[in-house]
Design an enzyme around this catalytic site. Structure first.
Site, PDB file in Angstrom:
ATOM      1  N   LYS A 146      15.582   0.097  -4.144  1.00 45.24           N
ATOM      2  CA  LYS A 146      16.274  -0.448  -2.968  1.00 45.24           C
ATOM      3  C   LYS A 146      17.336  -1.406  -3.488  1.00 45.24           C
ATOM      4  O   LYS A 146      17.033  -2.522  -3.902  1.00 45.24           O
ATOM      5  CB  LYS A 146      15.274  -1.150  -2.053  1.00 45.24           C
ATOM      6  CG  LYS A 146      14.235  -0.179  -1.480  1.00 45.24           C
ATOM      7  CD  LYS A 146      13.239  -0.865  -0.571  1.00 45.24           C
ATOM      8  CE  LYS A 146      12.250   0.150  -0.026  1.00 45.24           C
ATOM      9  NZ  LYS A 146      11.242  -0.470   0.863  1.00 45.24           N
TER      10      LYS A 146
ATOM     11  N   GLU B   2      11.901   2.502  11.481  1.00 48.80           N
ATOM     12  CA  GLU B   2      12.561   3.463  10.604  1.00 48.80           C
ATOM     13  C   GLU B   2      13.002   4.725  11.333  1.00 48.80           C
ATOM     14  O   GLU B   2      13.394   5.706  10.708  1.00 48.80           O
ATOM     15  CB  GLU B   2      11.622   3.841   9.449  1.00 48.80           C
ATOM     16  CG  GLU B   2      11.263   2.671   8.533  1.00 48.80           C
ATOM     17  CD  GLU B   2      12.424   2.306   7.628  1.00 48.80           C
ATOM     18  OE1 GLU B   2      13.307   3.145   7.421  1.00 48.80           O
ATOM     19  OE2 GLU B   2      12.451   1.177   7.113  1.00 48.80           O
TER      20      GLU B   2
END
Length: 244
Positions: free
Chosen positions: A164, A66
């Site tokens: 998401k 990430e």
């Protein structure tokens, strides 16, 4: 405009270190605009790099999936202290809160306990906690650090969810779940997905809370830059205010 949640330290399945909890984030709640929030987050991110390098060496500045740093330490509290030190050194104490995505399902055991040393197998079980002990650890974190927490409709466990878009199925379903959540007073955070492209559609879809990992990598910065453009084009647009 959204309060960005920068995932600046990576652990769990997102990094090859010994850290078991997955995401350690900073949220610039004291900013007055998205542009200022992005600036604050970037400054803390680079200050954090300097602190990690000085304490653990250059290798510890490698990043996880990430874009957050992935120092090879196991103590989750130590990571929170690093964030506090970076926030203080960047002179943003009180203006930036800490968020965590623990991803406890990654270290959940079949017997109902949690292994905070799950990356090392086999291990001696010294870091295995009961569900209650894990909850007590969370409470200690919240007491000692400016971590944001919340309460769910049925279980009184939370009051928000992470959307998401590419995981839920369709844009239509995404819009519907947002409407359903707002109807019961839930907050919504839109997040990108690990390994996705530079497509910045989610910035247009939801100008609200957004979770886009660290300010590192074009697939993440594309969303930040799109939000900067939206803020500039719209002009007089309010920056989200998060109440404690």
């Amino acid at each position: 405009m959204p309060v960005p949640a920068f995932n600046v330290i990576n652990g769990g399945s997102h990094a090859g270190n010994n850290l078991d909890m997955q995401e350690f984030m900073i949220l610039p709640v004291g900013a007055t605009s998205f542009a200022e929030a992005l600036c604050m987050g970037s400054e803390v991110y680079h200050v954090l790099k300097g602190i990690i390098k000085a304490k653990y060496g250059q290798d510890a500045c490698n990043v996880g999936d990430e874009g957050g740093f992935a120092p090879n330490v196991q103590d989750n509290r130590e990571e929170l202290v690093l964030l506090m030190d970076a926030i203080e050194e960047a002179v943003y104490t009180g203006k930036i809160k800490i968020g965590m995505d623990v991803a406890a399902s990654e270290f959940f055991l079949k017997d109902g306990r949690y292994d905070l040393n799950f990356k090392k197998q086999p291990n001696d079980g010294a870091h295995v906690l009961s569900a209650q002990s894990l909850c007590d650890l969370y409470k200690d974190f919240v007491k000692d650090f400016p971590i944001r927490i919340a309460e769910a409709i049925n279980k009184k466990a939370c009051n928000a969810f992470l959307l998401k878009v590419n995981q839920i199925g369709t844009v239509t379903e995404s819009i519907q779940v947002v409407l359903d959540s707002k109807a019961v007073g839930w907050g919504i955070m839109v997040g990108h997905r690990c390994g996705e492209t530079e497509d910045n559609f989610i910035a247009d879809l939801f100008v609200g809370l957004i979770k886009t990992a660290a300010p590192c990598g074009s697939e993440r910065l594309a969303k930040h830059n799109k939000l900067l453009c939206i803020e500039e084009e719209v002009g007089n647009i309010r920056y989200a205010v998060i109440k404690n």
